[in-house]
Design an enzyme around this catalytic site. Structure first.
Site, short mmCIF file in Angstrom:
data_model
loop_
_atom_site.label_atom_id
_atom_site.label_comp_id
_atom_site.label_asym_id
_atom_site.label_seq_id
_atom_site.Cartn_x
_atom_site.Cartn_y
_atom_site.Cartn_z
CG ASP A 1 -2.36 0.67 2.74
OD1 ASP A 1 -2.65 -0.99 3.34
OD2 ASP A 1 -3.40 1.24 2.38
CD GLU B 1 18.37 7.25 -6.52
OE1 GLU B 1 19.00 7.66 -5.58
OE2 GLU B 1 18.25 7.36 -7.74
C1 NOJ Z 1 -4.82 -2.13 3.97
C2 NOJ Z 1 -4.28 -1.85 5.41
O1 NOJ Z 1 -3.71 -3.02 5.75
C3 NOJ Z 1 -5.64 -1.15 6.09
O2 NOJ Z 1 -5.37 -1.72 7.40
C4 NOJ Z 1 -6.55 -0.48 5.89
O3 NOJ Z 1 -7.89 0.18 6.18
C5 NOJ Z 1 -6.29 -0.33 4.00
N1 NOJ Z 1 -5.51 -0.72 3.32
C6 NOJ Z 1 -6.74 1.73 3.84
O4 NOJ Z 1 -6.16 1.98 3.84
#
Ligand code: NOJ
Length: 568
Positions: free
Chosen positions: A228, A277
């Site tokens: 993310d 790994e």
């Molecule tokens: C991207 C994620 O896909 C989204 O749903 C989220 O709100 C933001 N990152 C923050 O984590």
């Protein structure tokens, strides 16, 4: 309307996940299905999807023909941003189940020949994370504060934020904390909601902790991580002002002092060593919003991650010239780093493509239902086009049912934090997160165990006819189109991985390309226009998203807004 001429059966389970030689390069052509756990299947009837629900539906995903499942976060979380605010990275939130459920899910998926990718959220934690709570309790000077970005405010009394950065969800990217004695204290940085404080990746403790979290889930048997905000962890030294007040958008690609800083690549190099790994090619997938596809390619250099989402493709409308340009650009930019190109049309942050294409071009956040029939026709065609391209494709749950966004959710049921913080900017993500319809005639349509039971977002009445049950066995349904497409993709020697397409001459508004292999060739036609178009008949029809192309002498007539696949 569809001609599904290919066999719909899927061969027996794919080579066992993590089984040495069989898994070599599995990710270069994988079809990866995104499960949004809240909205996939609810086993206990509380209205919220959960891991036992996902586990019970794994055979559906196997039969659909996907290679891997990416699960959005299911970790312990107060759910300020639907789980992207993690309070404990090694625990399953009770609303989703237990670690034992996660273990069972991973094992079952492997037995069915599918891999499991989990979401990792390293840019920020929840404000309820133990480290952040301790940092608050211990006050300025606490070593725990080094793990986040705490700063004194500007102004005579520190009443102004430390810099001019804005949150992607609206409002300032800083919130003022309280000192342990209740007086106003330092500010902390949060690129997203205030409940999502950003980690300070200059802190060795943060880097160590995430290496340990990676190992925890790798030891549990996961096959990879979707990372993310992969472009956000490193901030420009000194946290300089931006100097403008332009609001940032989710999936935005402007150059910012908190995005796409070169320092992030060091993190991925250290993670790649950990991934390597483990046996079976465990992968990392970057959710990186960068200014150019070339900058995205930096995340997938041979010693970094394996894949990055292709948001430029997702952002392209159903228009032949624009599609051809982005396809070429995407393939060209990944070739120098020898990474597979990825393709994606929908996810949990954008308006579903059936609704985007029902409307005039207007970006990835659309608030009107538009012309639904047109949207579905184009969505089916766009999906078939995507699945014919070389590389790896991402599907978002429900697109195989042709689901549209729910554009008329009442404000009182919405949960997207950005809806409440901004003047509506990007705050309409609930529309693509409505729970799936599986069966029956009464909501929640098999999402939960009891007819008439709850679902955390209401489903529209017309979704009864879009359920898995109603579409199964109907050769004209979108579900059967996807099942056939994935079966053909798996079986045709020229489909799946690769890095090349050969463009063929075609009338304006039509995309035509060929893919060759020693065992046979393949041609894809996509007519993005509103009119039928005549082209040369290339061979034997495999699959069509719309009316079966009419053969007329040596020519065929492609239906408007349709894609067809041909064996040559
Ligand atoms: C991207 C994620 O896909 C989204 O749903 C989220 O709100 C933001 N990152 C923050 O984590």
């Amino acid at each position: 309307m569809t001609q599904n001429l290919a066999a719909t059966s899927r061969p027996d389970a794919a080579p066992t996940a993590q089984d040495g030689a069989a898994s070599r390069d599995w990710w270069r052509n994988a079809v990866i299905y995104q499960v949004y756990p809240r909205s996939f299947a609810d086993s206990n009837g509380d209205g919220m999807g959960d891991l036992p629900g996902v586990r019970s539906r794994l055979p559906y995903l196997r039969d659909l023909g996907v290679d891997a499942v990416w699960l959005s976060p299911f970790y312990a979380s107060p759910q300020a941003d639907a789980g992207y605010d993690v309070a404990d990275y090694r625990a399953v939130d009770p609303m989703f189940g237990t670690l034992l459920d996660a273990d069972g899910l991973i094992r079952d998926a492997h037995e069915l020949g599918m891999r499991i990718i989990v979401d990792l959220v390293p840019n920020h934690s929840s404000d309820q994370h133990e480290w952040f709570q301790r940092a608050l309790r211990e006050g300025p000077g606490s070593a725990l504060r080094e793990r986040y970005h705490f700063r004194a405010g500007q102004g005579a009394n520190g009443e102004l934020p430390p810099n001019d950065w804005e949150s992607i969800f609206g409002g300032p990217a800083w919130t003022r904390s309280q000192n342990p004695d209740g007086t106003p204290g330092e500010w902390y940085l949060h690129l997203f909601a205030p409940e999502q404080p950003d980690f300070n990746w200059d802190s060795p403790a943060v880097a160590d902790e995430f290496r340990s979290i990676l190992r925890f889930w790798l030891d549990m048997g996961v096959d990879g991580f979707r990372i993310d905000v992969a472009h956000g962890m490193v901030k420009a030294p000194g946290l300089p002002d931006i100097g403008g007040s332009e609001q940032l958008k989710l999936l935005g690609n402007d150059v910012m002092p908190f995005f796409d800083q070169d320092g992030v690549h060091e993190i991925y190099r250290s993670w790649r060593m950990i991934l390597d790994e483990y046996p079976g090619e465990r992968i990392g997938v970057a959710e990186a919003w960068t200014p150019t596809v070339q900058r995205t390619a930096n995340y997938v250099r041979p010693d970094e991650l394996h894949q990055a989402f292709n948001f430029q493709y997702l952002g392209t409308h159903w228009e032949a010239a624009a599609l051809r340009e982005v396809i070429d650009l995407s393939l060209d930019s990944m070739r120098p780093v020898d990474a597979p190109t990825t393709w994606v049309l929908s996810n949990h942050d954008v308006t579903r493509h059936a609704t985007r294409f029902a409307n005039p071009p207007g970006g990835t956040q659309i608030r009107t239902a538009g012309d639904r029939e047109l949207g579905l026709r184009r969505a089916r065609a766009a999906s078939l086009l995507m699945l014919a391209l070389p590389g790896s494709a991402y599907l978002y749950q429900g697109e195989e049912l042709g689901l549209p966004d729910v554009t008329d959710l009442p404000d009182e049921v919405r949960q997207d934090p950005s809806f409440f913080r901004a003047s509506g900017q990007d705050g309409f993500r609930d529309g693509c997160r409505v729970p799936l319809p599986w069966s029956g005639t009464e909501a929640p349509y098999g999402f939960g165990p009891v007819a008439g039971g709850p679902s955390w977002l209401p489903q529209p009445a017309e979704w009864a006819s879009l359920s898995v049950e109603s579409q199964t066995g109907d050769p004209t349904s979108t579900l059967e189109l996807y099942r056939s497409a994935l079966a053909v993709r798996r079986e045709h020697p020229a489909l799946g991985g690769g890095t090349e397409v050969t463009w063929l001459d075609a009338p304006e508004g039509v995309l035509a390309f060929r893919r060759d292999s020693a065992e046979g060739s393949f041609v894809c036609y996509a007519n993005t226009t509103a009119e039928p178009v005549r082209v040369a008949a290339p061979g034997q029809l495999l699959l069509a998203s719309g009316d079966e192309p009419v053969v007329d002498g040596g020519e065929i007539v492609l239906a408007s807004d349709s894609t067809s696949w041909w064996a040559v």
